[in-house]
Design an enzyme around this catalytic site. Sequence first.
Site, short mmCIF file in Angstrom:
data_model
loop_
_atom_site.label_atom_id
_atom_site.label_comp_id
_atom_site.label_asym_id
_atom_site.label_seq_id
_atom_site.Cartn_x
_atom_site.Cartn_y
_atom_site.Cartn_z
CG ASN A 10 -11.72 5.60 -2.74
OD1 ASN A 10 -12.21 6.70 -2.48
ND2 ASN A 10 -10.45 5.33 -2.53
N GLY A 12 -17.48 1.61 -3.17
CA GLY A 12 -18.91 1.62 -2.87
C GLY A 12 -19.58 2.89 -3.38
NE ARG A 82 -3.70 -4.85 -4.99
CZ ARG A 82 -3.11 -5.59 -5.92
NH1 ARG A 82 -1.96 -6.20 -5.67
NH2 ARG A 82 -3.64 -5.72 -7.12
NE ARG A 88 -7.03 -7.67 -6.98
CZ ARG A 88 -6.19 -7.68 -8.02
NH1 ARG A 88 -5.16 -8.48 -8.04
NH2 ARG A 88 -6.40 -6.86 -9.03
CB SER A 119 -14.69 -7.14 0.21
OG SER A 119 -15.76 -6.28 0.49
NE ARG A 151 -8.17 -2.51 -13.71
CZ ARG A 151 -8.21 -2.78 -12.41
NH1 ARG A 151 -7.89 -4.00 -11.97
NH2 ARG A 151 -8.53 -1.85 -11.54
CG HIS A 175 -10.07 -9.94 -8.92
ND1 HIS A 175 -9.86 -9.21 -10.07
CD2 HIS A 175 -10.12 -9.03 -7.92
CE1 HIS A 175 -9.78 -7.93 -9.77
NE2 HIS A 175 -9.93 -7.78 -8.47
N1 LIG Z 1 -13.22 -7.15 -6.80
C1 LIG Z 1 -12.68 -6.09 -7.39
O1 LIG Z 1 -12.61 -6.04 -8.62
C2 LIG Z 1 -12.19 -4.94 -6.58
C3 LIG Z 1 -12.14 -5.03 -5.22
N2 LIG Z 1 -11.73 -3.98 -4.46
C4 LIG Z 1 -11.80 -4.16 -3.01
O2 LIG Z 1 -12.94 -3.45 -2.52
C5 LIG Z 1 -12.73 -3.12 -1.15
C6 LIG Z 1 -13.05 -1.65 -0.91
O3 LIG Z 1 -12.12 -0.83 -1.55
P1 LIG Z 1 -12.21 0.76 -1.42
O4 LIG Z 1 -13.61 1.19 -1.57
O5 LIG Z 1 -11.19 1.33 -2.29
O6 LIG Z 1 -11.80 0.95 0.11
P2 LIG Z 1 -12.17 2.19 1.06
O7 LIG Z 1 -11.27 2.13 2.23
O8 LIG Z 1 -12.24 3.45 0.26
O9 LIG Z 1 -13.68 1.84 1.51
C7 LIG Z 1 -13.99 0.75 2.30
C8 LIG Z 1 -15.09 1.19 3.25
O10 LIG Z 1 -15.54 0.05 3.99
C9 LIG Z 1 -15.95 0.55 5.26
N3 LIG Z 1 -16.09 -0.52 6.22
C10 LIG Z 1 -15.11 -1.20 6.89
N4 LIG Z 1 -15.65 -2.12 7.71
C11 LIG Z 1 -16.99 -2.04 7.55
C12 LIG Z 1 -18.10 -2.72 8.10
N5 LIG Z 1 -17.93 -3.70 9.01
N6 LIG Z 1 -19.34 -2.37 7.72
C13 LIG Z 1 -19.53 -1.39 6.80
N7 LIG Z 1 -18.52 -0.70 6.24
C14 LIG Z 1 -17.27 -1.02 6.60
C15 LIG Z 1 -14.87 1.55 5.62
O11 LIG Z 1 -15.28 2.43 6.64
C16 LIG Z 1 -14.64 2.23 4.28
O12 LIG Z 1 -15.40 3.42 4.15
C17 LIG Z 1 -11.27 -3.49 -0.84
O13 LIG Z 1 -11.23 -4.74 -0.19
C18 LIG Z 1 -10.65 -3.58 -2.22
O14 LIG Z 1 -9.52 -4.41 -2.25
C19 LIG Z 1 -11.35 -2.80 -5.02
C20 LIG Z 1 -11.34 -2.66 -6.38
C21 LIG Z 1 -11.74 -3.72 -7.27
O1 LIG Z 2 -5.93 -4.14 -7.07
C1 LIG Z 2 -6.65 -4.13 -6.05
O2 LIG Z 2 -6.24 -4.41 -4.92
C2 LIG Z 2 -8.09 -3.79 -6.20
C3 LIG Z 2 -8.66 -4.63 -7.24
O3 LIG Z 2 -9.06 -5.76 -7.02
C4 LIG Z 2 -8.53 -4.14 -8.62
O4 LIG Z 2 -8.43 -2.94 -8.87
O5 LIG Z 2 -8.50 -5.01 -9.50
#
Ligand SMILES: NC(=O)C1=CN([C@@H]2O[C@H](COP(=O)(O)OP(=O)(O)OC[C@H]3O[C@@H](n4cnc5c(N)ncnc54)[C@H](O)[C@@H]3O)[C@@H](O)[C@H]2O)C=CC1
Ligand SMILES: O=C([O-])CC(=O)C(=O)O
Length: 308
Positions: A10, A12, A82, A88, A119, A151, A175
């Site tokens: 989502n 990426g 999560r 997180r 991540s 936000r 965060h």
């Molecule tokens: N820092 C921030 O502000 C935010 C951080 N996040 C974090 O971002 C991360 C991703 O979230 P989403 O995209 O929603 O999850 P998602 O599950 O939609 O996508 C994650 C992708 O990573 C892939 N993946 C897993 N292991 C891998 C590897 N070794 N090599 C390559 N790809 C791999 C999976 O196959 C999956 O397609 C989560 O840890 C989430 O908590 C999400 C939103 C905001």
């Molecule tokens: O809430 C989460 O787990 C994902 C994230 O970091 C955000 O949306 O701020």
Amino acid sequence: MKISVIGAGNVGASVAEYAAMKELADEIVLLDIKEGFAEGKAMDLNQCATLNGFNSRVIGSTNDYSKTAGSSVVVITSGIPRKPGMTREELIGTNAGIVKSVTENVLKHSPDAILVVISNPMDTMTYLAVKTSGLPKHRVIGMGGILDSARFKYRLSEALNCNPNDVQGVVIAGHGDATMLPLTRLAQKNSSPVSNYLSEDEMKKVAEETMVGGKTLTGLLGTSAWYAPGAAGAALVEAIVRDQKKVMPCSVYLEGEYGQNDLCQGVPVVIGRNGWEEIIDYKLNDEEQALFDKSAEAVRNMNNALEL
Ligand SMILES: NC(=O)C1=CN([C@@H]2O[C@H](COP(=O)(O)OP(=O)(O)OC[C@H]3O[C@@H](n4cnc5c(N)ncnc54)[C@H](O)[C@@H]3O)[C@@H](O)[C@H]2O)C=CC1
Ligand SMILES: O=C([O-])CC(=O)C(=O)O
């Protein structure tokens, strides 16, 4: 110019979509471990080119890092998100191994890249990337504060009943649901302090809603958010590749700044072609500094769980 995004889920895919719309690079590589998934996302995004009028090309890859070779910026979004009821921090067990191996693979093919870590738990994953990569600290940037600040401005605009673009506001520190520090004292509506318009209770409510912004969305969506996270990631990449010298709150390796050492935490930094170039001192008051330090303690405890 080439940008790579690791993890085509989502967040990426959303980073890649906004990056293509803004034409931040000729080539945007999406890499995922799931067979065919990144190729599918890339094809879908490329089919938007004539609809949205962009010329960037998106390339999908199933775990073949040679396709990422020579990237100027690599965005790490791989790992699990999560689910409702989780923090997180609970993601560390799975995501630390993923972020470590991804960092190593990325650098084999793009030794000059700037790393953007998304991540979660993001501050700890950024610290892990700094330690694993051995890169100069300026080339590893954690993205969280840009999203949290967006936000914050959204919540402030609701309370102020005004256009969010007329609001300035910054969130620093960790965060995490309990580690963020929305700097309400410095928030403004059209250059005027928000305390001119909002009561103490109203400002407190805005700060509380901001801190649980990700949690609220996770409860509604069943997984964590992606549009604003993707937009925030792309805004950071844009500031890097266009050398914008914008001040953005990012998680970076601290060596005494804001009173902290040997950890990554959100502070305002100038972003440009070399990564983060300078930390801006907002001169926190005693109360804010105490909250920043408390946040740092929680982040440090998380870092201690890493096997470095
Ligand atoms: N820092 C921030 O502000 C935010 C951080 N996040 C974090 O971002 C991360 C991703 O979230 P989403 O995209 O929603 O999850 P998602 O599950 O939609 O996508 C994650 C992708 O990573 C892939 N993946 C897993 N292991 C891998 C590897 N070794 N090599 C390559 N790809 C791999 C999976 O196959 C999956 O397609 C989560 O840890 C989430 O908590 C999400 C939103 C905001
Ligand atoms: O809430 C989460 O787990 C994902 C994230 O970091 C955000 O949306 O701020």
